[in-house]
Write an enzyme that holds these catalytic residues in place. Structure first.
Site, PDB file in Angstrom:
ATOM      1  N   GLY A  38      67.562   1.940  30.066  1.00  0.00           N
ATOM      2  CA  GLY A  38      69.016   1.925  29.958  1.00  0.00           C
ATOM      3  C   GLY A  38      69.672   3.190  30.481  1.00  0.00           C
ATOM      4  O   GLY A  38      69.081   3.980  31.221  1.00  0.00           O
ATOM      5  N   GLU A 201      91.471  19.106  27.746  1.00  0.00           N
ATOM      6  CA  GLU A 201      91.221  18.378  26.509  1.00  0.00           C
ATOM      7  C   GLU A 201      92.536  18.026  25.824  1.00  0.00           C
ATOM      8  O   GLU A 201      93.387  18.888  25.610  1.00  0.00           O
ATOM      9  CB  GLU A 201      90.342  19.200  25.572  1.00  0.00           C
ATOM     10  CG  GLU A 201      90.200  18.646  24.156  1.00  0.00           C
ATOM     11  CD  GLU A 201      89.703  17.201  24.110  1.00  0.00           C
ATOM     12  OE1 GLU A 201      90.341  16.396  23.389  1.00  0.00           O
ATOM     13  OE2 GLU A 201      88.711  16.884  24.791  1.00  0.00           O
ATOM     14  N   ALA A 269      85.531  12.292  31.422  1.00  0.00           N
ATOM     15  CA  ALA A 269      84.520  12.356  30.360  1.00  0.00           C
ATOM     16  C   ALA A 269      85.206  12.150  29.018  1.00  0.00           C
ATOM     17  O   ALA A 269      85.093  12.969  28.106  1.00  0.00           O
ATOM     18  CB  ALA A 269      83.794  13.695  30.411  1.00  0.00           C
ATOM     19  N   HIS A 444      58.725  34.680  10.770  1.00  0.00           N
ATOM     20  CA  HIS A 444      59.415  35.778  11.451  1.00  0.00           C
ATOM     21  C   HIS A 444      58.552  36.291  12.602  1.00  0.00           C
ATOM     22  O   HIS A 444      57.343  36.439  12.450  1.00  0.00           O
ATOM     23  CB  HIS A 444      59.662  36.920  10.456  1.00  0.00           C
ATOM     24  CG  HIS A 444      60.260  38.141  11.086  1.00  0.00           C
ATOM     25  ND1 HIS A 444      61.600  38.228  11.395  1.00  0.00           N
ATOM     26  CD2 HIS A 444      59.699  39.322  11.490  1.00  0.00           C
ATOM     27  CE1 HIS A 444      61.847  39.409  11.945  1.00  0.00           C
ATOM     28  NE2 HIS A 444      60.698  40.093  12.026  1.00  0.00           N
TER      29      HIS A 444
END
Length: 465
Positions: A38, A201, A269, A444
């Site tokens: 797809g 936007e 978009a 860490h």
């Protein structure tokens, strides 16, 4: 031929549903009009990440001296970059082909349409039609780029994401309409390889407007520093394509001021529209709302034996959501007892640079819901691993319910944070509290320590701030 299940569409919802059904001993067929996998595998999730990686590597070369490395001036090969992306997509599609064979799933190439007799009529590329029958049918036809009235997609000067991934020539100037995941990812890619990019936007918050406000603000600062122009709270009034390029007229929704932007190409978009036209829904009486198929918690439509998953049903249009829906749908169909999907615990990931990832409530949404909250933030500038990697931009922000310690949400921006958010999703699924995260030893130096440190900050126990 009669099947237990026919799946229409082979995206990450369809092919996953088909494989799970085959595992549960169903006789399964998948109908696909283009390529297996797809949009996600062929034109979306996978090839876009290949493009973004090329841009990131190019960016590394540009800053090689920051790492003590002297390198000749790098140059982008646009054709080779596009070719690599297509090659990655082709490889993934071939992988799905292998999975179909492995699970003995029949693949039927053509355009499908539901018939009243619970059949699926398939027209192949030569125009020949054949009808198949099944006890159950899953509609997983996905979505396509949403077309705005003022930004009509012509495939040449006004394009959508598919064309943006296969342009014959790199544009010098581009306007991106929409600052969601697709918009900011392509903006990062094209800007990094040398295109002048402006993002427009409509919503006031600006970049990634559905994310937490602090994330949007941080990404906006980083993009502006990179040199990407961002126009928030701005509408596109017109796009004039009569000349050699485009002239985009935009309007600030607060001041009313207009501006004309010249560019070579406009990328629309603005979201996704479900592919539900002309597949026979009306003939069967399947209920829809503005093209979106209405389903119950296990994806059964109002018509017995007809199911729907992915971008065609309500909910976020995300590949991992479609896959989860497909598995739940098939397991319920097979008589198992799956849990309905918790849409409040779905991670959202945006693969620009720096990356953005989130799950759960934003700070404002938590307040609006009436929670008394504890908020913790830990910047990657205080992370040893981030400093060593040269990736000090961004932060982790966590939100807890002050009364019970419930983890309400997490919002991350920084290097590789899409790999970190799964910890939060799992912890929320297990109803983990902030104190349990603080007391879980994180390795860490790692970027993941920032999640523990942010949780500690929410409870005034942070060590490294």
């Amino acid at each position: 031929m009669n099947y237990d299940l026919i799946v229409i569409g082979s995206g990450p919802g369809g092919y996953v549903a088909a494989i799970r059904a085959a595992q549960l001993k169903m006789k399964v067929a998948v109908v696909e009009r283009e390529s297996l996998g797809g949009i996600c595998l062929n034109w979306g999730c996978i090839p876009t990440k290949a493009l973004l990686k090329s841009a990131q590597v190019f960016e590394y070369f540009q800053h090689a001296e920051d790492y003590g490395i002297k390198a000749a001036s790098p140059k982008i090969d646009f054709d080779a970059t596009i070719k690599r992306s297509r090659g990655v997509a082709d490889g993934m599609s071939k992988g799905v082909t292998f999975l179909m064979r492995k699970n003995k799933i029949d693949v039927i190439n053509g355009v499908a349409k539901l018939t009243k007799s619970k059949g699926v009529e398939v027209k192949d590329s030569a125009g020949k039609t054949q009808t198949y029958t099944a006890k159950n049918v899953i509609i997983a036809t996905g979505g396509r780029a949403k077309e705005l009235p003022n930004v009509p997609i012509d495939g040449e000067k006004i394009i959508e994401y598919r064309k943006a991934m296969s342009l014959p020539k790199q544009p010098k100037k581009m306007v991106v309409v929409g600052a969601g995941a697709i918009g900011v990812e392509f903006a990062y890619f094209y800007h990094t390889i040398g295109t002048e990019v402006t993002i427009v936007e409509f919503l006031e918050q600006g970049l990634v407007p559905r994310e937490d406000a602090d994330i949007s603000k941080e990404l906006g600062k980083i993009y502006q520093k990179k040199g990407i122009k961002v126009l928030g709270n701005t509408s596109v009034e017109t796009v004039d394509t009569k000349g050699k390029g485009c002239v985009v007229t935009v309007k600030n929704r607060k001041t009313g001021a207009t501006e004309k932007i010249e560019c070579d190409v406009v990328l629309s978009a603005a979201g996704v529209t479900p592919n539900t036209e002309n597949i026979g829904l009306e003939d069967l009486g399947v209920k829809t709302d503005r093209g979106v198929i209405q389903v119950d918690p296990f994806y059964q439509t109002n018509v017995p034996g007809i199911y729907a998953i992915g971008d065609v049903v309500p909910g976020p249009a995300l590949a991992h959501v479609a896959s989860a829906e497909g598995i739940i749908c098939v397991e319920k169909m097979a008589g198992l007892n799956p849990e309905p999907l918790d849409y409040n615990n779905i991670p959202s990931c945006t693969y620009c640079s720096p990356e953005v990832a989130s799950v759960g409530l934003t700070e404002q949404a938590a307040k609006d819901a009436g929670y008394e909250i504890k908020v913790g933030k830990f910047p990657f500038s205080a992370s040893g691993k981030a400093s060593a990697a040269g990736a000090k931009e961004g932060f982790v922000k966590v939100i807890f319910d002050a009364k019970y310690g419930e983890w309400l949400g997490a919002h991350l921006i920084g290097f590789n944070v899409t790999e970190l958010v799964a910890e939060v999703v799992t912890a929320r699924k297990l109803e983990t509290t902030g104190h349990e995260i603080i007391k879980s030893v994180h390795p860490h130096p790692t970027m993941s320590e920032a999640i523990m440190e942010a949780a500690a900050a929410a409870y005034d126990e942070v060590i490294h701030l």
